[in-house]
Design a protein around this motif. Structure first.
Motif, short mmCIF file in Angstrom:
data_model
loop_
_atom_site.label_atom_id
_atom_site.label_comp_id
_atom_site.label_asym_id
_atom_site.label_seq_id
_atom_site.Cartn_x
_atom_site.Cartn_y
_atom_site.Cartn_z
N ASP A 1 51.51 37.66 43.96
CA ASP A 1 52.53 38.44 43.32
C ASP A 1 51.43 39.75 42.36
O ASP A 1 51.51 40.03 41.53
N PHE A 2 50.31 40.12 43.20
CA PHE A 2 48.96 39.93 42.47
C PHE A 2 49.44 41.85 41.88
O PHE A 2 48.73 42.00 41.45
N ILE A 3 50.38 42.49 42.88
CA ILE A 3 50.50 43.94 42.48
C ILE A 3 51.66 44.03 41.62
O ILE A 3 50.80 44.71 40.98
N GLN A 4 51.50 43.15 41.03
CA GLN A 4 52.47 43.08 39.42
C GLN A 4 52.57 43.31 38.81
O GLN A 4 52.01 43.52 37.46
N VAL A 5 51.26 42.06 38.54
CA VAL A 5 50.19 41.74 37.85
C VAL A 5 49.49 43.00 37.21
O VAL A 5 49.02 43.37 36.31
N ILE A 6 48.67 43.36 38.72
CA ILE A 6 48.00 44.78 38.10
C ILE A 6 47.83 45.71 37.36
O ILE A 6 48.11 46.22 36.46
#
Length: 199
Positions: free
Chosen positions: A24-29
């Motif tokens: 879920d890296f997009i949401q973290v960034i």
């Protein structure tokens, strides 16, 4: 048109990439960028990295906030980037030099950070003395971690780490040699930090 000379611009810039170790890296960034007040800096994100530009205090304030908000997700996050001052580059951040001294991101949450940095005082023949001086100051402040090839280790609470980085960045620049580059790499919430998480 004659090229602009290094050392003429007071704009500080930080180009960085966030690497959350999660699917879920997009949401973290995007969440870290969204939750940080970037009113006082010029910011642009592309498919590789993000750059923020403006006055030094606001660039470091925003950079710390982005790292802290990413860390609050609890996932292992790496951040790597380059601070630079003293070379004109583009002028898109000029208007942000008029911003006042009030810091907009004031979250004081504790967060352990393990990091590495390298200083590059451009065109300064005494560059090694400057680097050694800042390493000794890190030791005196209790944030020094280890020596290594091409970098020095810095660790501790995120607020102490960023305070050291901002001071080192300011101390390493002189009026005679105003172009300075500093690289940083941060690791947050890593399983390898063990008992030093401090979160």
């Amino acid at each position: 048109m004659e090229p602009l000379q290094c050392g003429t611009s007071p704009i500080v810039g930080f180009r960085f990439s966030l690497h959350p170790m999660t699917g879920d890296f997009i949401q973290v960034i995007k969440g870290a960028l969204r939750e940080t007040d970037t009113t006082n800096v010029w910011m642009h994100t592309d498919d590789v990295s993000t750059v923020i530009r403006g006055r030094q205090l606001h660039v470091f304030n925003a950079a710390k906030s982005i790292a802290l908000h990413a860390a609050k997700t609890g996932v292992h996050v790496a951040m790597s980037g380059t601070f630079s001052v003293g070379c004109p580059g583009d002028s898109a951040g000029d208007a942000y030099l008029d911003k006042g001294d009030e810091l907009l991101n004031t979250d004081t949450s504790k967060q352990y950070v393990s990091s590495q940095f390298a200083l590059y005082p451009m065109n300064n023949p005494d560059y090694m003395a400057i680097i050694y001086r800042e390493v000794e100051r890190a030791k005196a402040l209790g944030v020094y971690n280890d020596s290594m090839h091409y970098a020095s280790g810095i660790h501790g609470d995120i607020h102490d780490v960023f305070a050291f980085y901002e001071e080192a960045f300011a101390n390493a620049r002189t009026s005679e040699n105003a172009h300075l580059v500093m690289t940083v790499a941060l690791s947050i919430n890593s399983p390898s930090h063990g008992g030093g998480s401090g979160a």
